[in-house]
Write an enzyme that holds these catalytic residues in place. Structure first.
Site, short mmCIF file in Angstrom:
data_model
loop_
_atom_site.label_atom_id
_atom_site.label_comp_id
_atom_site.label_asym_id
_atom_site.label_seq_id
_atom_site.Cartn_x
_atom_site.Cartn_y
_atom_site.Cartn_z
N GLU A 15 0.81 -1.22 -0.01
CA GLU A 15 -0.05 0.02 0.01
C GLU A 15 0.94 1.22 -0.11
OE1 GLU A 15 -2.56 1.88 -0.31
OE2 GLU A 15 -4.45 0.40 0.10
N ASN A 156 -10.09 5.26 1.72
CA ASN A 156 -8.85 5.29 0.71
C ASN A 156 -8.80 6.29 -0.17
OD1 ASN A 156 -7.46 2.64 0.74
ND2 ASN A 156 -9.39 1.75 0.72
N ASP A 204 -9.85 1.50 -4.36
CA ASP A 204 -8.72 1.85 -3.42
C ASP A 204 -8.07 2.99 -3.40
OD1 ASP A 204 -6.85 1.02 -1.38
OD2 ASP A 204 -7.44 -1.13 -1.76
#
Length: 291
Positions: A15, A156, A204
């Site tokens: 991430e 996100n 995301d």
């Protein structure tokens, strides 16, 4: 488009990619693996964190911020990977059972941090998200924390318009990307749905290009969506991973898109890799933390 993995490293939950233009370095994290990673040239450095880490962002002062479960810390980049020197900077969200998730710096170098109910077990296993206990916080260079939103599920995407009047922000629990107008006092107007839900997975992390289009990673969708400024799908970029998690523009011309990803039950060979794709439009620079 040709996709390549930039390292042999495979994350459980990759991430938060950040491209640092002054040093031509790529920063990212493995949240579940408790790792903060930096790639300079062909050299990968890994700092093993004591807790889950959701973001790794260099600072103007020469160190970096890492967002850990117990707070935001400064990391000495000269410290060894197995014994990182950490100093607590602030606790943005004191809510028990929450952890940080999305984090980016705005053009002023202030950290915006989204939090959520912790959904990762001690062995990296998935836990269900059962409550909307998350929030969005802004952290100034002096460690002052300003709460901006409450009641979030899975925050996100954090991106800003060029004129700094709008922030684009997603909640994956809703399957939706929102936009908020930013008041002159720095607080946010109520959310306006901007894009979603969509059949190609859930939203995301994202990156914005120089034309103001947003490239959104689609969890369980095996793709990125390039979205127009008015929230329409411009193109679909197919990917050889099941769960792309975020992306950032990098390299000297900002025309390489670096994409983080997570492991998945499908077990594709590149799941968990950081991918690189050359694209036909430049992206916007990432901002370091101002402190």
């Amino acid at each position: 488009m040709e996709c390549t993995a930039v390292t042999e490293h495979r994350a459980q939950l990759g991430e938060g990619p950040f491209w640092d233009a002054p040093t031509q370095a790529l920063y990212w994290v493995d949240i579940a693996g408790k790792q903060a990673l930096r790639l300079i040239g062909a050299n990968v450095q890994i700092w093993q964190m004591p807790e889950h880490v959701s973001a790794f962002i260099p600072c103007a002062s020469g160190d970096a911020l890492v967002t850990l479960s117990s707070g935001v810390y400064r990391l000495d980049l000269d410290s060894p990977g197995l014994a990182p020197r950490l100093t607590l900077f602030c606790v943005a969200d004191p809510h028990p059972g929450n952890r940080p998730n999305e984090a980016r710096c705005d053009a002023q170098g202030r950290l915006w941090l989204g939090t959520m109910q912790n959904n990762i077990g001690e062995q990296g296993e998935d836990l269900p998200v059962e409550r909307r206990s998350g929030g969005l916080f802004r952290i100034d260079r002096d460690a002052r924390v300003t709460p901006l939103l409450r009641g979030l599920g899975i925050p996100n995407t954090l991106l800003w318009s060029d004129d700094a009047t709008t922030v684009y922000f997603g909640d994956s629990l809703d399957g939706t990307l929102y936009r908020h107008f930013i008041r002159t006092d720095g607080h946010l107007e109520p959310a306006q749905a901007w894009f979603g839900p969509h059949t190609r997975g859930g939203p995301d992390g994202s990156a914005m290009d120089a034309e103001g289009f947003i490239w959104n990673a689609r969890w369980d969708g095996s793709c990125l969506l390039r979205l127009t400024p008015d929230g329409q799908v411009d193109r679909v970029i197919e990917l050889p991973v099941s769960r792309p998690t975020s992306c950032v523009f990098g390299d000297a011309d900002l025309k390489t898109l670096y994409i983080t990803s997570a492991a998945s039950p499908l077990g594709h060979p590149l799941d968990g890799a950081v991918l690189a794709i050359r694209v036909d439009v430049a992206g916007k620079l990432c901002s370091r933390f101002a402190g």
